[in-house]
Design a protein around this motif. Structure first.
Motif, mmCIF file in Angstrom:
data_model
loop_
_atom_site.group_PDB
_atom_site.id
_atom_site.type_symbol
_atom_site.label_atom_id
_atom_site.label_comp_id
_atom_site.label_asym_id
_atom_site.label_seq_id
_atom_site.Cartn_x
_atom_site.Cartn_y
_atom_site.Cartn_z
ATOM 1 N N MET A 1 18.806 48.061 34.343
ATOM 2 C CA MET A 1 20.125 47.981 33.703
ATOM 3 C C MET A 1 21.078 47.116 34.529
ATOM 4 O O MET A 1 21.629 46.137 34.058
ATOM 5 C CB MET A 1 20.649 49.415 33.538
ATOM 6 N N PHE A 5 22.350 43.311 33.704
ATOM 7 C CA PHE A 5 23.778 43.048 33.737
ATOM 8 C C PHE A 5 24.050 41.815 34.615
ATOM 9 O O PHE A 5 24.765 40.902 34.256
ATOM 10 C CB PHE A 5 24.457 44.289 34.327
ATOM 11 N N ASN A 188 31.623 48.183 35.972
ATOM 12 C CA ASN A 188 31.807 47.789 34.578
ATOM 13 C C ASN A 188 33.139 47.044 34.418
ATOM 14 O O ASN A 188 33.191 45.925 33.892
ATOM 15 C CB ASN A 188 31.755 49.055 33.698
ATOM 16 N N TYR A 225 32.580 57.892 29.130
ATOM 17 C CA TYR A 225 33.918 57.440 29.542
ATOM 18 C C TYR A 225 34.497 56.358 28.646
ATOM 19 O O TYR A 225 33.776 55.507 28.121
ATOM 20 C CB TYR A 225 33.867 56.917 30.993
ATOM 21 N N LYS A 226 35.848 56.400 28.536
ATOM 22 C CA LYS A 226 36.570 55.355 27.817
ATOM 23 C C LYS A 226 37.701 54.859 28.699
ATOM 24 O O LYS A 226 38.349 55.645 29.392
ATOM 25 C CB LYS A 226 37.149 55.923 26.526
ATOM 26 N N PHE A 227 37.953 53.548 28.657
ATOM 27 C CA PHE A 227 39.044 52.947 29.436
ATOM 28 C C PHE A 227 40.277 52.805 28.538
ATOM 29 O O PHE A 227 40.155 52.343 27.395
ATOM 30 C CB PHE A 227 38.632 51.563 29.933
ATOM 31 N N LEU A 292 36.439 46.467 26.310
ATOM 32 C CA LEU A 292 36.258 47.720 27.058
ATOM 33 C C LEU A 292 37.252 48.791 26.641
ATOM 34 O O LEU A 292 36.965 49.982 26.747
ATOM 35 C CB LEU A 292 36.489 47.376 28.540
HETATM 36 C C1 LIG Z 1 31.180 49.629 30.025
HETATM 37 O O1 LIG Z 1 31.994 50.648 29.445
HETATM 38 C C2 LIG Z 1 32.063 50.582 28.038
HETATM 39 C C3 LIG Z 1 33.109 51.580 27.559
HETATM 40 O O2 LIG Z 1 32.886 52.852 28.062
HETATM 41 C C4 LIG Z 1 30.682 50.824 27.454
HETATM 42 O O3 LIG Z 1 30.727 50.710 26.058
HETATM 43 C C5 LIG Z 1 29.715 49.812 28.029
HETATM 44 O O4 LIG Z 1 28.416 50.123 27.612
HETATM 45 C C6 LIG Z 1 29.752 49.813 29.540
HETATM 46 N N1 LIG Z 1 28.910 48.710 30.002
HETATM 47 C C7 LIG Z 1 28.080 48.856 31.021
HETATM 48 C C8 LIG Z 1 27.268 47.653 31.368
HETATM 49 O O5 LIG Z 1 27.983 49.889 31.655
#
Ligand SMILES: *[C@@H]1O[C@H](CO)[C@@H](O)[C@H](O)[C@H]1NC(C)=O
Ligand SMILES: *[C@@H]1O[C@H](CO)[C@@H](O)[C@H](O)[C@H]1NC(C)=O
Ligand SMILES: *[C@@H]1O[C@H](CO)[C@@H](O)[C@H](O)[C@H]1NC(C)=O
Ligand SMILES: *[C@@H]1O[C@H](CO)[C@@H](O)[C@H](O)[C@H]1NC(C)=O
Length: 297
Positions: A1, A5, A188, A225-227, A292
């Motif tokens: 993963m 990335f 992230n 999680y959410k930003f 995000l």
């Molecule tokens: C980054 O965070 C977003 C929102 O929570 C998520 O949708 C996304 O999959 C994450 N990306 C990674 C590479 O972790």
């Protein structure tokens, strides 16, 4: 993963992004070690330059480092050690026996030329701090102090990360769940900012990011999680914020982190005063992080 990335970010083998990383809990604290490992594994070129001891709450203090009269925190260096030094088996791990700002200054002015040559660092990271830095705490936080120093004095975009869970823990302990979640979330957001292109942040701007409580029963998986774009300070009469989520007033970072549902607050700070940036600057960050960001619900 992580590998995929990194591959997505550097598809043609371009040179890695150069990062200076500090904190205020000290160079041997597990949050900073987990984040540097995570960010390094993602392909970034990172140098750690952080206090030899816990310097929590020291804001923007700066004083030339001195020799150690006692051991570094968690016995990570012996008493009598020099004012600055590095891990002999990994010279990218450096301590500075002084404040967070001093550590960031040393990282930028002494270590960056050693590791990056004539290239200045692309980005400065600070934390994740053990404990939140919300609202007025921003003014006293060494984590924020180090980030703001990079922006104001060196013109390097900077992100301060803090998380509510945990207590100060040495680097040799098993990695706590909160440390690895905070590191994944920080990677992230960092990667999203870097992928948005230069300038990574507008001049004079820093981001103050706070992660909520983590336990295995609640917010124990990074995918939960959410930003959310937020403000540092409560504002009733201040000019409008950027328009988003059906409002021209952003929630405060305390409200975001305090809402149940695993919300991460992302505030846009003006480094000159450690206050909220204006709607124009918030709009730039909204654009960079739009993939995000979520609304608080
Ligand atoms: C980054 O965070 C977003 C929102 O929570 C998520 O949708 C996304 O999959 C994450 N990306 C990674 C590479 O972790
Ligand atoms: C670190 O320093 C802060 C501020 O002086 C203090 O409140 C905290 O208890 C210290 N942490 C440890 C583990 O000693
Ligand atoms: C120094 O690096 C070695 C090898 O990675 C590691 O085993 C050791 O714990 C590190 N010590 C400190 C203080 O960073
Ligand atoms: C917003 O802040 C930026 C950076 O501090 C400043 O250059 C700009 O003039 C401000 N814009 C408005 C509309 O106040």
């Amino acid at each position: 993963m992580l590998f995929l990335f990194a591959l997505a970010l550097f598809p043609f083998g371009t040179l890695a992004v150069r990062i200076v990383h500090s904190n205020d809990d000290g160079w041997a604290e597990i949050n900073i070690r987990t984040l540097i490992d995570t960010v390094t594994a993602a392909g970034y070129d990172v140098i750690l330059s952080a206090p030899a001891e816990n310097k929590s709450g020291s804001g923007s203090l700066d004083a030339d480092p001195t020799s150690l009269t006692s051991a570094c925190e968690f016995d990570s260096c012996p008493p009598g050690s020099p004012p600055t030094n590095y891990n002999a088996s990994n010279p990218r791990l450096n301590y500075v026996n002084s404040y967070p700002v001093t550590s960031m200054r040393y990282g930028i002015s002494t270590l960056a030329p050693k590791f990056f040559g004539s290239e200045t660092p692309d980005l400065a990271l600070s934390g994740p701090n053990v404990g939140s830095n919300l609202g007025f705490a921003v003014w006293f936080s060494g984590t924020v102090g180090a980030a703001v120093y990079a922006v104001k004095t060196a013109g390097i975009p900077a992100i301060a990360f803090s998380g509510s869970s945990g207590t100060q823990t040495g680097w040799t302990a098993p990695t706590p769940l909160y440390s690895s979640i905070y590191a994944d979330l920080a990677l992230n957001l960092t990667s999203t900012i870097l992928a948005s292109g230069t300038p990574y942040l507008p001049a004079g701007i820093f981001l103050n990011v706070n992660f909520p409580e983590v336990s295995s029963g609640s917010c124990g998986d990074v995918g939960e999680y959410k930003f959310v774009l937020s403000r540092i300070f409560t504002a009733i009469l201040a000019p409008d914020d950027v328009s988003t989520c059906g409002s021209t007033r952003l929630p405060t970072e305390s409200d975001v982190v305090g809402t149940s549902g695993c919300y991460v607050s992302v505030s846009v700070g003006d480094a000159s005063m450690k206050t909220d940036a204006n709607a124009t600057m918030q709009a730039v960050i909204l654009g960079k992080l739009k993939s995000l960001l979520s609304c608080l619900s």
